[in-house]
Design a protein around this motif. Sequence first.
Motif, mmCIF file in Angstrom:
data_model
loop_
_atom_site.group_PDB
_atom_site.id
_atom_site.type_symbol
_atom_site.label_atom_id
_atom_site.label_comp_id
_atom_site.label_asym_id
_atom_site.label_seq_id
_atom_site.Cartn_x
_atom_site.Cartn_y
_atom_site.Cartn_z
ATOM 1 N N UNK A 200 0.823 -1.208 0.000
ATOM 2 C CA UNK A 200 0.000 0.000 0.000
ATOM 3 C C UNK A 200 0.859 1.262 0.000
ATOM 4 N N UNK A 201 2.098 1.135 0.430
ATOM 5 C CA UNK A 201 2.990 2.297 0.443
ATOM 6 C C UNK A 201 3.401 2.736 -0.953
ATOM 7 N N UNK A 202 3.216 1.867 -1.962
ATOM 8 C CA UNK A 202 3.515 2.264 -3.343
ATOM 9 C C UNK A 202 2.238 2.522 -4.136
ATOM 10 N N UNK A 203 1.116 2.554 -3.424
ATOM 11 C CA UNK A 203 -0.155 2.872 -4.059
ATOM 12 C C UNK A 203 -0.196 4.342 -4.453
ATOM 13 N N UNK A 204 -0.918 4.649 -5.520
ATOM 14 C CA UNK A 204 -1.189 6.024 -5.930
ATOM 15 C C UNK A 204 -2.704 6.210 -5.809
ATOM 16 N N UNK A 205 -3.182 6.654 -4.648
ATOM 17 C CA UNK A 205 -4.624 6.706 -4.396
ATOM 18 C C UNK A 205 -5.367 7.556 -5.425
ATOM 19 N N UNK A 206 -6.345 6.958 -6.090
ATOM 20 C CA UNK A 206 -7.113 7.679 -7.108
ATOM 21 C C UNK A 206 -6.298 8.035 -8.326
ATOM 22 N N UNK A 207 -5.106 7.461 -8.449
ATOM 23 C CA UNK A 207 -4.185 7.850 -9.518
ATOM 24 C C UNK A 207 -4.623 7.478 -10.916
ATOM 25 N N UNK A 208 -5.601 6.566 -11.026
ATOM 26 C CA UNK A 208 -6.094 6.177 -12.346
ATOM 27 C C UNK A 208 -7.466 6.777 -12.633
ATOM 28 N N UNK A 209 -7.817 7.816 -11.881
ATOM 29 C CA UNK A 209 -9.097 8.482 -12.092
ATOM 30 C C UNK A 209 -10.221 7.827 -11.331
ATOM 31 N N UNK A 210 -10.740 6.721 -11.843
ATOM 32 C CA UNK A 210 -11.828 6.031 -11.163
ATOM 33 C C UNK A 210 -11.338 4.872 -10.309
ATOM 34 N N UNK A 211 -10.024 4.770 -10.174
ATOM 35 C CA UNK A 211 -9.438 3.732 -9.313
ATOM 36 C C UNK A 211 -8.040 4.164 -8.906
ATOM 37 N N UNK A 212 -7.493 3.467 -7.925
ATOM 38 C CA UNK A 212 -6.118 3.758 -7.518
ATOM 39 C C UNK A 212 -5.137 3.116 -8.478
ATOM 40 N N UNK A 213 -3.973 3.701 -8.563
ATOM 41 C CA UNK A 213 -2.887 3.145 -9.358
ATOM 42 C C UNK A 213 -1.790 2.723 -8.383
ATOM 43 N N UNK A 214 -0.645 2.316 -8.899
ATOM 44 C CA UNK A 214 0.437 1.906 -8.020
ATOM 45 C C UNK A 214 1.694 1.621 -8.811
ATOM 46 N N UNK A 215 2.785 1.360 -8.097
ATOM 47 C CA UNK A 215 4.074 1.148 -8.743
ATOM 48 C C UNK A 215 4.836 0.052 -8.005
ATOM 49 N N UNK A 216 4.484 -1.210 -8.311
ATOM 50 C CA UNK A 216 5.013 -2.338 -7.552
ATOM 51 C C UNK A 216 6.517 -2.514 -7.678
ATOM 52 N N UNK A 217 7.153 -1.899 -8.663
ATOM 53 C CA UNK A 217 8.596 -2.059 -8.826
ATOM 54 C C UNK A 217 9.371 -1.561 -7.606
ATOM 55 N N UNK A 218 8.755 -0.684 -6.811
ATOM 56 C CA UNK A 218 9.456 -0.127 -5.647
ATOM 57 C C UNK A 218 9.215 -0.917 -4.357
#
Length: 276
Positions: A200-218
């Motif tokens: 959850x620490x690499x989540x981008x809350x609401x980053x995809x507009x209608x949903x959260x995004x994220x960056x699992x590489x980190x």
Amino acid sequence: MVKEIKLNENVIFGNNRPFVLFAGPCAIESEERVLKLAEGIKKITDKLNIPYVFKSSYDKANRSSIDSYRGPGIEKGLNILQKVKDEFNLPVISDVHTEEQAKMAADFLDVIQIPAFLCRQTDLVTAVGKTNKIVNVKKGQFLAPWDIDQVVKKIESTGNKKILLTERGVTFGYNNLVVDMRSLPRMRKTGYPVVFDATHSVQLPGGAGDSSDGDRQYVPYLTRAAVGAGIDALFLEVHDQPEEALSDGANMVRLENLEKILKQAKAIDKLVKEDL
């Protein structure tokens, strides 16, 4: 030295013991997938001798969109988690959102989790405390590390001192989270074990507009940093095919990559705790 909290003979938090793993898919998608992931993760933790608690949510109430998948609901979800307990002899953790859910979930769950967005809801926090189960509090994205002290006092007021505190990142601008590793030793000053939620620490809350995004590489980088700082448990959401996941797929660890992440974490954990 932090308080030692014992779930069973194999799962003990704190007191500079090896870290415990919380892991599983973000949401319960189906009984078949839950059992498949529980079995797959258990094989890895058995191989590495890492204490393991299965995690998945029966209801993801804090979703970006009204159309987002939430889960099967509490009754069906808890029954699926009971099958995980029965088939694999694993303890389980899931989150609750209301006082009524806390009472019902206590009959099934070994650890009850308070979601980050609800960690200041006094009635919910005290209701979970009154179950006398181990309570895992997700520190809200809006809280400073020292603000968690007041949440601890609320739970302690119920007579329950089986408390875990989870860092899952702090809001940084719009649609972004960052982790201040200083929060881990600061929260440990409460005397309770600390958990790091690396996915959850690499989540981008609401980053995809209608949903959260994220960056699992980190996830591996933050995991290594947090274990190096000193933690009592590691929280990772894991999926066999994250691209197909119905919730938080962008920040979940791929099952095939889990063993490498845990091997590194275990080596760092051993090194850090040898000096304590």
